[in-house]
Structures are given as C-alpha cells and as structure tokens.
Design an enzyme around this catalytic site. Structure first.
Site, mmCIF file in Angstrom:
data_model
loop_
_atom_site.group_PDB
_atom_site.id
_atom_site.type_symbol
_atom_site.label_atom_id
_atom_site.label_comp_id
_atom_site.label_asym_id
_atom_site.label_seq_id
_atom_site.Cartn_x
_atom_site.Cartn_y
_atom_site.Cartn_z
ATOM 1 C CE1 TYR A 30 -5.836 2.583 10.365
ATOM 2 C CE2 TYR A 30 -4.719 1.870 8.009
ATOM 3 C CZ TYR A 30 -5.750 2.194 8.804
ATOM 4 O OH TYR A 30 -7.116 2.238 8.242
ATOM 5 C CB VAL A 72 -9.187 -9.375 12.515
ATOM 6 C CG1 VAL A 72 -9.126 -8.291 11.440
ATOM 7 C CG2 VAL A 72 -9.725 -10.665 11.607
ATOM 8 C CD GLU A 118 -3.932 3.295 15.212
ATOM 9 O OE1 GLU A 118 -3.102 3.242 16.177
ATOM 10 O OE2 GLU A 118 -3.868 3.817 14.068
ATOM 11 C CG ASP A 164 -2.862 -4.074 12.957
ATOM 12 O OD1 ASP A 164 -1.593 -4.438 12.831
ATOM 13 O OD2 ASP A 164 -3.528 -4.398 12.145
ATOM 14 C CG LEU A 193 -11.130 -1.535 18.014
ATOM 15 C CD1 LEU A 193 -9.440 -1.665 18.012
ATOM 16 C CD2 LEU A 193 -11.551 -0.727 16.894
ATOM 17 C CE LYS A 212 0.662 -2.145 9.658
ATOM 18 N NZ LYS A 212 -0.704 -2.131 10.505
ATOM 19 C CB ALA A 215 0.587 -7.475 12.018
ATOM 20 N NE ARG A 237 -1.851 -1.862 3.528
ATOM 21 C CZ ARG A 237 -2.404 -1.796 4.674
ATOM 22 N NH1 ARG A 237 -3.755 -1.594 5.160
ATOM 23 N NH2 ARG A 237 -1.840 -2.331 5.788
ATOM 24 C CG HIS A 252 -2.268 -0.544 15.067
ATOM 25 N ND1 HIS A 252 -3.890 -0.630 15.409
ATOM 26 C CD2 HIS A 252 -2.190 -0.466 13.705
ATOM 27 C CE1 HIS A 252 -4.318 -0.676 14.075
ATOM 28 N NE2 HIS A 252 -3.639 -0.388 13.157
#
Length: 371
Positions: free
Chosen positions: A94, A267, A118, A270, A240, A75, A299, A15, A96
C-alpha cells in the site's frame, strides 16, 4: 527472483507482507524468499513456519532491502525504508501517495518500481486489493465509534442501541462502497438509527432492497450531508476516489455545529480524509477533539486486528506477487492491465495520473515504460 519481506515498523503495525502459505506459493515456483527475523511473530507466525514454507530468515531490514529484487510489504515505506530502496527494485505494498508528498518524493528519488495495492483494479471494476482491508476497516469503524461515544473516552456517554424507553443513537455513513457497506452491516446490528448517503442511486436502491426499513438512504449532496451530520451521534466517512486525495465532504463549520461529544471516524484518512478537520492518528493515540467532537482518524485501522487482516490481504495480493516474481515487472504489467494500474512511481517518474495531478508532477503513462 529474490523476494524480501521486512518487518513492518509503522506505529502498532503487526501485519506482515507474506504469510507462510504465500511464501510457499513463491518457493514452489523456484523463487527465493527472505523474511526478516520476527516479521510475523506478533500475530503468531513464527520464523519456523516461514522456514518450513521454504523461506530464509535474515536478521535485519537492511539485509532484506540489500538482497531482494522485490520487497513485499503492507504499509507505505517509512523514511528509513525509502532510503534503502534501490533503482529498479520492485516495491509491492500500500502506498496512498496523493496526500503524502514526502513519501512520493522519496520514492521518485529511489528509482524503484513502486506498485500500490490500492490502485490495482479488478475485472469487475473494483479495487480487489483494497477491498479486504476496507471490509475490515468498515466493520471496525462502528466498534471504534461506539467505544469512543463512552464518556470515559471523551464521547457524550451514549449507547448506540439505546434501551427500552430510551431512544437509540443515530449513525450516519457517508459513502456506500466497500467501507460503507461493511460499516452498515455492523451499524444495523447495534440497533441504532442508520442513515447512509451515496451518489449512486442504484447502490442506494440495492441497499434498500437488502435492509428495507432498518436504514434510511439519501442521495449525497452538500445539503443532505449537512442535515445528516448535524443530527448524528456517530459519523463514518468512507468515501474514496481511487488513487486521489479524498474530497472534504464534511466542513469545519459542520463539525462546529455537531452535538457535543459526537464521534466521527474517518476511514478515508489514508487518502487525506473526508472531514476538513481530520489529521492522521495512531493506535497508540487514536483520537483528538475539535469543537467538542471526538475524531478517530487512525491511518492503519486494520492493523488492530492484524492476524485477520494479514490473511485477508494475502488472499488478494499473492496472485500478483507470483506474476511479478515469475515474469518480471515489465512483462507482468504488460500482460495485465489491472496490475498495470497499480504502478504509481517507476524509475523516477510518477505513473498514476491522480497522484501526478494532486502533487504537481508530470504524468508519465505506465505503458511508455514497458517497452
């Protein structure tokens, strides 16, 4: 403002932080965009497309980090990237952080202004920058689980939908948020027996109205999770707690009593994962086995469908990127409480309460840094 887009370097991460249309949104407003050479090449976004959108191509990530006032990524920054961040530089990606003390320490040390996709909230109370990747990951979870139930991949050799005269498999989905709902849509399509667990009775009621007799809904508690997991062939973990480490809802003991060759897809990895036996894996080596149960804990799952994921993510991120570039981070965050919720680390301070609590930092409210 000078906005920089480095090439992603995490394992099998293709990405890219900005697409050419997103670059154009920034350059039309007078901003300068620097894109590392080949940043989007793996998903068919050529350097020439970025140039046509108004970007300048630079050779290395070092060039991007050295010149840009804001770094836009996908990421979390890897150690070498953290080392290139400078004091006051904006990092928009992101993060995390709750399960990642090393990254958190590096970002605190950098003095950068670190805004996490996030934890940015939306007007409806959701997490709009996390949602598109959660949609992708939820749908992929069923694909990954089905593939790894094959005997050649370590599974029990089960076809989820069965065939006439042979019972279908049982899929259990823990969490009925964005991940769980998208997994549910795919799960129902396999023809498997599907159970979904959540703590929101209202959410379960909504799903029951949509899917009716094709699914079973259960209120999530320790007993219900244990009962469902032990009867499952495939378990999807999609829980989450925004910004915080995921709760360990499936214990090691439960895993040890599951069917041999069953598969779990975490899922929530992360944020540390919701299975006690989970640890992060990569697309290059996606699974490991604990007590005969195959664990798929990649991840960056959406990275496998990187082109779809990049465009979906940019649809959600570009508005805030434009605001940060146009107003500067202090005014952009002061004007928008939802964007302000994305500030996790700023000028050496941890500004997201759940991260501070989980990792033992002193919490500094974001508002105190905007004066």
């Amino acid at each position: 403002m000078i906005v920089g887009v480095p090439k992603e370097i995490k394992n099998h991460e293709y990405r890219v932080g900005l697409t050419p249309p997103s670059v154009r949104e920034l350059t039309l407003r007078g901003h300068t965009v620097l894109v590392q050479k080949g940043a989007g090449a793996e998903i068919g976004l050529a350097d020439e497309q970025y140039v046509a959108a108004g970007a300048s191509i630079v050779d290395t990530a070092k060039d991007v980090f050295a010149r840009a006032e804001m770094i836009v990524k996908v990421k979390e920054p890897q150690p070498g990237e953290c080392a290139m961040l400078s004091e006051g530089q904006i990092l928009y990606t992101y993060l995390h952080l709750a399960p990642d003390p090393e990254q958190t320490a590096a970002l605190v040390k950098s003095g950068a202004v670190c805004i996490a996709y996030e934890t940015i909230t939306g007007a409806g109370g959701g997490l709009p920058l996390l949602a598109p990747m959660s949609e992708v990951a939820g749908r992929m979870a069923i694909q990954a689980g089905a593939a790894h139930l094959e005997k050649s991949k370590g599974g029990m050799g089960l076809l989820l939908g069965g065939v006439p005269g042979v019972a279908a498999g049982h899929i259990v989905i823990i969490g009925a948020g964005v991940v769980g709902t998208n997994a549910l849509q795919m799960a129902v399509g396999t023809g498997a027996r599907v159970t979904v667990l959540d703590k929101s009775i209202e959410r379960l009621r909504q799903l029951d109205l949509v899917f009716g007799g094709r699914i079973s809904t259960q209120y999530s508690n320790a007993h219900a999770i244990e009962e469902a997991v032990l009867s499952a062939d495939l378990v999807i973990g999609g829980v989450l707690v925004p910004g915080a480490a995921a709760p360990k809802l499936v214990t090691r003991d439960m895993i040890s009593r599951m069917k041999p060759g069953a598969v779990v897809v975490d899922v929530a990895i992360d944020q540390g994962g919701c299975f006690e036996t989970s640890h992060a894996t990569t697309h290059a080596d996606p699974t490991f086995v604990v007590d005969g149960v195959v664990h798929y804990c990649v991840a960056n799952m959406p990275g496998a469908v990187a082109r779809t994921s990049t465009f979906a993510l940019n649809n959600a991120t570009i508005g805030h990127a434009v605001a940060l570039a146009t107003k500067g981070w202090k005014k952009a965050l002061a004007d928008d409480a939802h964007l302000r919720n994305g500030l996790n680390v700023c000028q050496g301070k941890v500004t997201y309460e759940a991260v501070a609590r989980d990792l033992g930092y002193t919490y500094t409210p974001a508002e105190s840094l905007l004066v």
